[in-house]
Design an enzyme around this catalytic site. Sequence first.
Site, PDB file in Angstrom:
ATOM      1  N   HIS A  68      -7.875  -4.617  -1.354  1.00  0.00           N
ATOM      2  CA  HIS A  68      -6.767  -3.833  -0.826  1.00  0.00           C
ATOM      3  C   HIS A  68      -6.533  -4.194   0.647  1.00  0.00           C
ATOM      4  O   HIS A  68      -7.480  -4.349   1.407  1.00  0.00           O
ATOM      5  CB  HIS A  68      -7.064  -2.335  -0.942  1.00  0.00           C
ATOM      6  N   ASP A 123      -9.916  -2.844  -5.706  1.00  0.00           N
ATOM      7  CA  ASP A 123      -8.991  -1.911  -5.062  1.00  0.00           C
ATOM      8  C   ASP A 123      -8.928  -0.640  -5.908  1.00  0.00           C
ATOM      9  O   ASP A 123      -8.622  -0.717  -7.109  1.00  0.00           O
ATOM     10  CB  ASP A 123      -7.603  -2.587  -5.003  1.00  0.00           C
ATOM     11  N   SER A 136       0.832  -1.210   0.000  1.00  0.00           N
ATOM     12  CA  SER A 136       0.000   0.000   0.000  1.00  0.00           C
ATOM     13  C   SER A 136       0.868   1.263   0.000  1.00  0.00           C
ATOM     14  O   SER A 136       1.775   1.374  -0.820  1.00  0.00           O
ATOM     15  CB  SER A 136      -0.959  -0.061   1.192  1.00  0.00           C
TER      16      SER A 136
END
Length: 260
Positions: A230, A200, A48
């Site tokens: 995600h 995502d 991320s």
Amino acid sequence: VGFCLHASLYQFPVSYEDAMSPVKFFLQDKILAKYRVDPSRICISGDSSGALLATKATQLVQNDPKFKNKIKAQALIYPALQIVDTLTPSYREYAHGPILPMDFAIKIGSLYLSKDKALFQAFRENQHMPHGSRHLFTLVNWSTLLPEKYRRNHIYTEPILGRHNFSYPLLLDSRISALLVNDSQLQSLPLTYILTCEHDILRDDGLVYVSRLRNAGVNISHDHIEDGVHGAISLMTIPFYLRVGIRIGEKYISWLDENL
Ligand SMILES: *[C@@H]1O[C@H](CO)[C@@H](O)[C@H](O)[C@H]1NC(C)=O
Ligand SMILES: *[C@@H]1O[C@H](CO)[C@@H](O)[C@H](O)[C@H]1NC(C)=O
Ligand SMILES: *[C@@H]1O[C@H](CO)[C@@H](O)[C@H](O)[C@H]1NC(C)=O
Ligand SMILES: *[C@@H]1O[C@H](CO)[C@@H](O)[C@H](O)[C@H]1NC(C)=O
């Protein structure tokens, strides 16, 4: 999550510097020797917004001749790589998706730059970029860089520039939008693993980087997880137990096993 909270509490460049300093420190000959690290087998990795920091560390080390010890591989798990365009197909499709809805992501991203609420609103409308920034969109243009399969039936619209009179140079800064580096800075990048998840908003950040790296001739492996969300790799324990998180973890580790 750590980075998210950190980023919204401390503006740029705090987390950037917090990530680059230990990399610079660690890559010194005497430190590698002290910890008995093989300098030919160093990998940088993150997920991320942590994958943004890993991407930046790798770009920095590979392009700066001051670093004698280089990176062998980078592994990026659903990376966040740009704040230039908030109207990519994945932003459109998963704005209300699981784990990372668009408003939450944009809130964190905008707080990293400023507490200005108008900036947050402008991000939501994709009208945050200033006059004179059109050339940067070439580097993130999903209409050319996304495989057909992911463009689906989305229509590319030209960015609306200079709607607000913001003066935020960071909007143009490749330390925040790693995709803004040019192709010659990509050519020096090492063996790369990128994992993207379908569900995502950041899916297309990763997919566009895959295309840019392939075009630049970088040796890259890409896994796309059709049922992935995600953050899945952080959701393998109480209270989530996401099986897809375990699968992602296994793919990532087996790539490292084979390539590092
Ligand atoms: C993005 O790519 C399309 C071609 O697919 C092109 O028509 C458009 O001008 C490009 N936009 C920018 C801002 O680079
Ligand atoms: C932006 O600045 C220009 C001149 O500096 C001014 O004419 C214009 O009204 C401003 N726009 C906004 C949205 O504040
Ligand atoms: C790419 O970017 C670097 C760093 O900003 C710059 O020094 C270099 O001249 C650029 N190369 C090209 C081909 O634009
Ligand atoms: C990419 O790297 C792997 C090593 O991990 C190697 O086996 C493979 O031959 C490389 N591919 C190319 C096209 O260089």
